[in-house]
Design a protein around this motif. Structure first.
Motif, mmCIF file in Angstrom:
data_model
loop_
_atom_site.group_PDB
_atom_site.id
_atom_site.type_symbol
_atom_site.label_atom_id
_atom_site.label_comp_id
_atom_site.label_asym_id
_atom_site.label_seq_id
_atom_site.Cartn_x
_atom_site.Cartn_y
_atom_site.Cartn_z
ATOM 1 N N VAL A 1 0.857 -0.865 0.184
ATOM 2 C CA VAL A 1 0.027 -0.272 -0.094
ATOM 3 C C VAL A 1 0.781 1.297 -0.105
ATOM 4 C CG1 VAL A 1 -1.645 1.472 1.189
ATOM 5 C CG2 VAL A 1 -2.148 -1.128 1.187
ATOM 6 N N HIS A 2 2.138 1.381 0.674
ATOM 7 C CA HIS A 2 2.879 2.770 0.994
ATOM 8 C C HIS A 2 3.045 2.084 -0.372
ATOM 9 C CE1 HIS A 2 6.446 4.087 1.083
ATOM 10 N NE2 HIS A 2 5.917 5.119 2.237
ATOM 11 N N THR A 3 3.990 1.507 -1.371
ATOM 12 C CA THR A 3 4.149 1.806 -2.926
ATOM 13 C C THR A 3 3.338 2.613 -3.577
ATOM 14 O OG1 THR A 3 5.371 -0.032 -2.917
ATOM 15 C CG2 THR A 3 5.334 0.209 -4.391
ATOM 16 N N LEU A 4 1.782 2.475 -3.367
ATOM 17 C CA LEU A 4 0.742 2.599 -3.991
ATOM 18 C C LEU A 4 0.270 3.654 -4.026
ATOM 19 C CD1 LEU A 4 -1.571 1.825 -6.315
ATOM 20 C CD2 LEU A 4 -2.965 1.284 -4.290
ATOM 21 N N LYS A 5 0.812 4.185 -2.592
ATOM 22 C CA LYS A 5 0.530 5.359 -2.149
ATOM 23 C C LYS A 5 1.436 6.548 -2.892
ATOM 24 C CE LYS A 5 1.744 8.863 1.607
ATOM 25 N NZ LYS A 5 2.552 8.544 3.109
ATOM 26 N N GLY A 6 2.583 6.000 -3.005
ATOM 27 C CA GLY A 6 3.392 6.496 -4.130
ATOM 28 C C GLY A 6 3.282 7.016 -5.390
ATOM 29 N N THR A 7 3.502 6.245 -6.148
ATOM 30 C CA THR A 7 2.362 6.095 -7.831
ATOM 31 C C THR A 7 1.666 6.420 -7.719
ATOM 32 O OG1 THR A 7 3.396 3.483 -8.318
ATOM 33 C CG2 THR A 7 1.991 4.795 -9.362
ATOM 34 N N SER A 8 0.747 6.714 -6.595
ATOM 35 C CA SER A 8 -0.707 6.864 -6.947
ATOM 36 C C SER A 8 -0.944 8.518 -6.559
ATOM 37 C CB SER A 8 -2.094 6.692 -5.696
ATOM 38 O OG SER A 8 -1.879 6.767 -4.717
ATOM 39 N N GLY A 9 0.082 9.294 -5.861
ATOM 40 C CA GLY A 9 0.625 10.475 -5.459
ATOM 41 C C GLY A 9 1.580 11.498 -6.841
ATOM 42 N N ASN A 10 2.118 10.267 -7.663
ATOM 43 C CA ASN A 10 2.688 11.163 -8.873
ATOM 44 C C ASN A 10 1.884 11.419 -9.344
ATOM 45 O OD1 ASN A 10 5.350 11.137 -6.711
ATOM 46 N ND2 ASN A 10 5.996 9.291 -7.520
ATOM 47 N N PHE A 11 1.018 10.322 -9.745
ATOM 48 C CA PHE A 11 0.039 10.658 -10.979
ATOM 49 C C PHE A 11 -1.326 11.109 -10.274
ATOM 50 C CE2 PHE A 11 1.647 6.339 -12.567
ATOM 51 C CZ PHE A 11 2.279 6.992 -13.718
ATOM 52 N N GLY A 12 -1.391 12.182 -9.390
ATOM 53 C CA GLY A 12 -2.134 13.248 -8.526
ATOM 54 C C GLY A 12 -2.893 12.421 -8.561
ATOM 55 N N PHE A 13 -3.825 11.074 -8.059
ATOM 56 C CA PHE A 13 -4.811 10.367 -8.084
ATOM 57 C C PHE A 13 -5.642 10.880 -6.526
ATOM 58 C CE2 PHE A 13 -3.663 6.645 -11.283
ATOM 59 C CZ PHE A 13 -3.935 7.694 -11.987
ATOM 60 N N GLU A 14 -5.525 11.916 -6.480
ATOM 61 C CA GLU A 14 -5.482 12.203 -5.323
ATOM 62 C C GLU A 14 -6.907 10.901 -3.737
ATOM 63 O OE1 GLU A 14 -6.929 16.591 -3.831
ATOM 64 O OE2 GLU A 14 -5.056 17.501 -5.228
ATOM 65 N N ALA A 15 -8.323 10.761 -4.180
ATOM 66 C CA ALA A 15 -8.494 10.258 -3.642
ATOM 67 C C ALA A 15 -7.966 8.346 -3.623
ATOM 68 C CB ALA A 15 -10.181 9.754 -4.846
ATOM 69 N N LEU A 16 -6.848 8.115 -3.803
ATOM 70 C CA LEU A 16 -6.296 6.405 -3.985
ATOM 71 C C LEU A 16 -5.608 7.016 -3.245
ATOM 72 C CD1 LEU A 16 -6.051 4.130 -4.552
ATOM 73 C CD2 LEU A 16 -4.709 4.512 -6.365
ATOM 74 N N PHE A 17 -4.920 8.072 -3.047
ATOM 75 C CA PHE A 17 -3.711 8.844 -2.343
ATOM 76 C C PHE A 17 -4.323 8.321 -1.231
ATOM 77 C CE2 PHE A 17 -1.186 11.941 0.003
ATOM 78 C CZ PHE A 17 -0.111 11.296 -0.857
ATOM 79 N N ASN A 18 -5.137 8.722 -1.316
ATOM 80 C CA ASN A 18 -5.337 9.569 0.287
ATOM 81 C C ASN A 18 -6.325 8.400 0.795
ATOM 82 O OD1 ASN A 18 -5.252 12.362 0.327
ATOM 83 N ND2 ASN A 18 -7.095 12.321 -0.515
ATOM 84 N N ALA A 19 -6.964 7.136 0.300
ATOM 85 C CA ALA A 19 -7.408 5.726 0.970
ATOM 86 C C ALA A 19 -5.937 4.964 1.593
ATOM 87 C CB ALA A 19 -8.135 5.173 -0.166
ATOM 88 N N CYS A 20 -5.270 5.339 0.548
ATOM 89 C CA CYS A 20 -3.526 4.403 1.037
ATOM 90 C C CYS A 20 -3.102 5.284 1.992
ATOM 91 C CB CYS A 20 -2.280 4.525 -0.913
ATOM 92 S SG CYS A 20 -2.899 3.414 -2.161
ATOM 93 N N SER A 21 -3.296 6.554 2.050
ATOM 94 C CA SER A 21 -2.680 6.950 3.236
ATOM 95 C C SER A 21 -2.717 6.635 4.541
ATOM 96 C CB SER A 21 -2.269 8.766 3.459
ATOM 97 O OG SER A 21 -1.539 9.315 1.760
ATOM 98 N N ALA A 22 -4.487 6.774 4.413
ATOM 99 C CA ALA A 22 -5.114 6.291 5.600
ATOM 100 C C ALA A 22 -4.786 4.851 6.291
ATOM 101 C CB ALA A 22 -6.725 6.634 5.823
ATOM 102 N N VAL A 23 -4.723 4.428 5.287
ATOM 103 C CA VAL A 23 -3.837 2.274 5.832
ATOM 104 C C VAL A 23 -2.960 2.324 5.848
ATOM 105 C CG1 VAL A 23 -3.429 0.287 4.657
ATOM 106 C CG2 VAL A 23 -6.035 1.568 3.637
ATOM 107 N N VAL A 24 -2.093 3.109 5.559
ATOM 108 C CA VAL A 24 -0.520 3.751 5.195
ATOM 109 C C VAL A 24 -0.347 3.998 7.421
ATOM 110 C CG1 VAL A 24 1.769 4.412 5.721
ATOM 111 C CG2 VAL A 24 0.296 3.499 3.207
ATOM 112 N N THR A 25 -0.754 5.443 7.541
ATOM 113 C CA THR A 25 -0.949 5.102 8.675
ATOM 114 C C THR A 25 -1.965 4.951 9.850
ATOM 115 O OG1 THR A 25 -0.785 7.455 7.647
ATOM 116 C CG2 THR A 25 -1.701 7.885 10.569
ATOM 117 N N ALA A 26 -2.631 3.949 9.792
ATOM 118 C CA ALA A 26 -3.408 3.394 10.649
ATOM 119 C C ALA A 26 -1.980 1.903 10.738
ATOM 120 C CB ALA A 26 -4.216 2.876 10.120
#
Length: 116
Positions: free
Chosen positions: A60-85
């Motif tokens: 999920v951390h890897t996907l967070k980085g990729t989605s963040g780079n692509f500006g897919f904010e909804a996916l990035f935010n969902a990944c961030s929440a899981v990583v943080t948890a």
């Protein structure tokens, strides 16, 4: 659907993403089109079928980085929440957030699958 229409749906701030690609629109579009082929997607889907929190965190951390780079904010935010948890050892919270990650991931891939 054109790639421009897909980008408009997926990226709230496409100009910021374009900057990451040195202003090269074609280069950015090429990478966005290839996103559904990224091995990180299958890694997330596989990891989320387990209770191996280290594996889930890495995927999920890897996907967070990729989605963040692509500006897919909804996916990035969902990944961030899981990583943080997971980092907080809030496994119930992470478990609750995984369906959102998978849903947002499917939404991105669905939109990109419609690009001609």
């Amino acid at each position: 659907m054109t790639i421009a229409e897909a980008i408009q749906k997926l990226m709230p701030k496409p100009d910021e993403v374009l900057e990451r690609f040195s202003g090269n629109q074609e280069f950015m579009e090429m990478f966005v089109r290839k996103f559904p082929e990224d091995e990180a997607i299958q890694n997330v889907k596989d990891a989320c079928q387990t209770d191996d929190w280290d594996k889930i965190l890495a995927a999920v951390h890897t996907l967070k980085g990729t989605s963040g780079n692509f500006g897919f904010e909804a996916l990035f935010n969902a990944c961030s929440a899981v990583v943080t948890a997971i980092r907080a050892k809030d496994y119930d919270g992470a478990r609750a957030g995984i369906p959102k990650v998978l849903s947002e991931l499917d939404a991105v891939c669905e939109i990109l699958s419609k690009v001609e």
